[in-house]
Design a protein around this motif. Structure first.
Motif, PDB file in Angstrom:
ATOM      1  N   ALA A  97       4.176   9.971  -7.433  1.00 42.34           N
ATOM      2  CA  ALA A  97       5.040  10.153  -8.604  1.00 42.34           C
ATOM      3  C   ALA A  97       4.225  10.482  -9.855  1.00 42.34           C
ATOM      4  O   ALA A  97       4.720  11.125 -10.779  1.00 42.34           O
ATOM      5  CB  ALA A  97       5.881   8.903  -8.841  1.00 42.34           C
ATOM      6  N   MET A  98       2.956  10.045  -9.863  1.00 44.38           N
ATOM      7  CA  MET A  98       2.072  10.347 -10.988  1.00 44.38           C
ATOM      8  C   MET A  98       1.459  11.742 -10.852  1.00 44.38           C
ATOM      9  O   MET A  98       0.742  12.188 -11.738  1.00 44.38           O
ATOM     10  CB  MET A  98       0.959   9.292 -11.069  1.00 44.38           C
ATOM     11  CG  MET A  98       1.476   7.905 -11.368  1.00 44.38           C
ATOM     12  SD  MET A  98       0.254   6.617 -11.081  1.00 44.38           S
ATOM     13  CE  MET A  98      -0.778   6.779 -12.513  1.00 44.38           C
ATOM     14  N   GLY A  99       1.722  12.399  -9.738  1.00 44.72           N
ATOM     15  CA  GLY A  99       1.232  13.755  -9.546  1.00 44.72           C
ATOM     16  C   GLY A  99      -0.004  13.877  -8.678  1.00 44.72           C
ATOM     17  O   GLY A  99      -0.578  14.967  -8.574  1.00 44.72           O
ATOM     18  N   ALA A 100      -0.419  12.803  -8.051  1.00 49.17           N
ATOM     19  CA  ALA A 100      -1.625  12.864  -7.223  1.00 49.17           C
ATOM     20  C   ALA A 100      -1.313  13.528  -5.884  1.00 49.17           C
ATOM     21  O   ALA A 100      -0.284  13.240  -5.281  1.00 49.17           O
ATOM     22  CB  ALA A 100      -2.163  11.456  -6.970  1.00 49.17           C
ATOM     23  N   PRO A 101      -2.197  14.413  -5.432  1.00 54.52           N
ATOM     24  CA  PRO A 101      -2.015  14.956  -4.082  1.00 54.52           C
ATOM     25  C   PRO A 101      -2.362  13.869  -3.061  1.00 54.52           C
ATOM     26  O   PRO A 101      -3.105  12.934  -3.366  1.00 54.52           O
ATOM     27  CB  PRO A 101      -3.024  16.097  -4.019  1.00 54.52           C
ATOM     28  CG  PRO A 101      -4.069  15.742  -5.015  1.00 54.52           C
ATOM     29  CD  PRO A 101      -3.376  14.944  -6.089  1.00 54.52           C
ATOM     30  N   TYR A 102      -1.814  13.989  -1.872  1.00 54.38           N
ATOM     31  CA  TYR A 102      -2.084  12.987  -0.844  1.00 54.38           C
ATOM     32  C   TYR A 102      -2.093  13.648   0.526  1.00 54.38           C
ATOM     33  O   TYR A 102      -1.432  14.653   0.737  1.00 54.38           O
ATOM     34  CB  TYR A 102      -1.039  11.868  -0.889  1.00 54.38           C
ATOM     35  CG  TYR A 102       0.335  12.308  -0.448  1.00 54.38           C
ATOM     36  CD1 TYR A 102       0.770  12.085   0.857  1.00 54.38           C
ATOM     37  CD2 TYR A 102       1.191  12.954  -1.318  1.00 54.38           C
ATOM     38  CE1 TYR A 102       2.019  12.498   1.272  1.00 54.38           C
ATOM     39  CE2 TYR A 102       2.448  13.373  -0.914  1.00 54.38           C
ATOM     40  CZ  TYR A 102       2.855  13.138   0.377  1.00 54.38           C
ATOM     41  OH  TYR A 102       4.095  13.557   0.791  1.00 54.38           O
ATOM     42  N   PRO A 103      -2.861  13.058   1.442  1.00 54.31           N
ATOM     43  CA  PRO A 103      -2.859  13.603   2.800  1.00 54.31           C
ATOM     44  C   PRO A 103      -1.540  13.258   3.486  1.00 54.31           C
ATOM     45  O   PRO A 103      -1.063  12.120   3.393  1.00 54.31           O
ATOM     46  CB  PRO A 103      -4.045  12.910   3.472  1.00 54.31           C
ATOM     47  CG  PRO A 103      -4.319  11.703   2.651  1.00 54.31           C
ATOM     48  CD  PRO A 103      -3.816  11.979   1.267  1.00 54.31           C
TER      49      PRO A 103
ATOM     50  N   LEU B 171       0.832  -1.205   0.000  1.00 58.25           N
ATOM     51  CA  LEU B 171       0.000   0.000   0.000  1.00 58.25           C
ATOM     52  C   LEU B 171       0.866   1.253   0.000  1.00 58.25           C
ATOM     53  O   LEU B 171       0.579   2.217  -0.726  1.00 58.25           O
ATOM     54  CB  LEU B 171      -0.940  -0.002   1.206  1.00 58.25           C
ATOM     55  CG  LEU B 171      -2.063  -1.034   1.185  1.00 58.25           C
ATOM     56  CD1 LEU B 171      -2.784  -1.058   2.522  1.00 58.25           C
ATOM     57  CD2 LEU B 171      -3.021  -0.764   0.041  1.00 58.25           C
ATOM     58  N   GLY B 172       1.937   1.241   0.802  1.00 58.37           N
ATOM     59  CA  GLY B 172       2.857   2.381   0.817  1.00 58.37           C
ATOM     60  C   GLY B 172       3.522   2.589  -0.521  1.00 58.37           C
ATOM     61  O   GLY B 172       3.665   3.728  -1.003  1.00 58.37           O
ATOM     62  N   SER B 173       3.930   1.500  -1.159  1.00 61.64           N
ATOM     63  CA  SER B 173       4.564   1.589  -2.468  1.00 61.64           C
ATOM     64  C   SER B 173       3.594   2.135  -3.516  1.00 61.64           C
ATOM     65  O   SER B 173       3.965   2.976  -4.350  1.00 61.64           O
ATOM     66  CB  SER B 173       5.078   0.211  -2.886  1.00 61.64           C
ATOM     67  OG  SER B 173       5.736   0.278  -4.123  1.00 61.64           O
ATOM     68  N   LEU B 174       2.351   1.673  -3.470  1.00 53.37           N
ATOM     69  CA  LEU B 174       1.348   2.192  -4.404  1.00 53.37           C
ATOM     70  C   LEU B 174       1.088   3.676  -4.170  1.00 53.37           C
ATOM     71  O   LEU B 174       0.915   4.444  -5.122  1.00 53.37           O
ATOM     72  CB  LEU B 174       0.050   1.390  -4.290  1.00 53.37           C
ATOM     73  CG  LEU B 174       0.097   0.003  -4.928  1.00 53.37           C
ATOM     74  CD1 LEU B 174      -1.093  -0.832  -4.479  1.00 53.37           C
ATOM     75  CD2 LEU B 174       0.149   0.101  -6.442  1.00 53.37           C
ATOM     76  N   ALA B 175       1.076   4.098  -2.908  1.00 55.25           N
ATOM     77  CA  ALA B 175       0.902   5.521  -2.605  1.00 55.25           C
ATOM     78  C   ALA B 175       2.070   6.325  -3.171  1.00 55.25           C
ATOM     79  O   ALA B 175       1.866   7.415  -3.727  1.00 55.25           O
ATOM     80  CB  ALA B 175       0.777   5.732  -1.099  1.00 55.25           C
ATOM     81  N   GLU B 176       3.284   5.800  -3.055  1.00 57.63           N
ATOM     82  CA  GLU B 176       4.453   6.481  -3.630  1.00 57.63           C
ATOM     83  C   GLU B 176       4.322   6.611  -5.144  1.00 57.63           C
ATOM     84  O   GLU B 176       4.675   7.647  -5.719  1.00 57.63           O
ATOM     85  CB  GLU B 176       5.735   5.720  -3.286  1.00 57.63           C
ATOM     86  CG  GLU B 176       6.143   5.817  -1.838  1.00 57.63           C
ATOM     87  CD  GLU B 176       7.322   4.915  -1.493  1.00 57.63           C
ATOM     88  OE1 GLU B 176       7.862   4.230  -2.406  1.00 57.63           O
ATOM     89  OE2 GLU B 176       7.698   4.879  -0.304  1.00 57.63           O
TER      90      GLU B 176
END
Length: 162
Positions: free
Chosen positions: A127-133, A118-123
């Motif tokens: 990298a694709m430009g998605a904002p994240y909390p 899950l952490g890797s997918l969030a990374e």
């Protein structure tokens, strides 16, 4: 046949298939399915992100495959250890437990890997430009730490209090 009836039949079929699979392999089987799906997603999305950034290489792809293969091997080791512990506890007359031992190590290892995936997918998403909390990586790390703490607690030698 109207559209509502078709939708109801699809729901019935999906429910029957999922119910049958759950009866066959239970919660642990679903955990393995989730882990396998996350591993595949991480590998594919990581490859896509690398290709987008011009960093894709067959060497890195092979390295990723070996990494995932190593993860599978570690899970197999944990599952065989679970089987061995369960067999010993079941067959040694001097060991009487008030419960039936099933699995412990395998699920802990898989949950640890699931949180990592899950952490890797969030990374990859970042990298694709998605904002994240900002709290999401911290929560994932806390989850991984909690699994580590449980595992460490299993190996902790407890001194008898005097």
């Amino acid at each position: 046949m109207n559209q509502e009836a078709v939708v109801m039949r699809w729901k019935l079929c999906v429910s029957a298939v999922l119910g049958t699979l759950t009866a066959l392999w239970g919660w642990f089987g679903w955990l393995v399915v989730v882990w396998a799906g996350l591993m595949l997603a991480d590998w594919l999305i990581g490859s896509a992100v690398a290709a987008k950034d011009g960093r894709w290489s067959s060497e890195k792809m092979r390295s990723g495959a070996w990494h995932k293969g190593g993860m599978i091997l570690i899970v197999c080791v944990a599952l065989v250890a679970d089987w061995l512990i369960g067999t010993l506890l079941h067959n040694l007359p001097m060991v009487e437990l008030p419960f039936q031992y099933g699995v412990l190590l395998g699920p802990l290892v898989i949950v640890w890997y699931v949180v990592g995936e899950l952490g890797s997918l969030a990374e990859h998403a970042v990298a694709m430009g998605a904002p994240y909390p900002a709290w999401l990586p911290r929560i994932l790390e806390a989850g991984k730490d909690a699994v580590d703490k449980v595992g460490e607690g299993l190996t902790e030698v407890r001194e008898e209090k005097k």
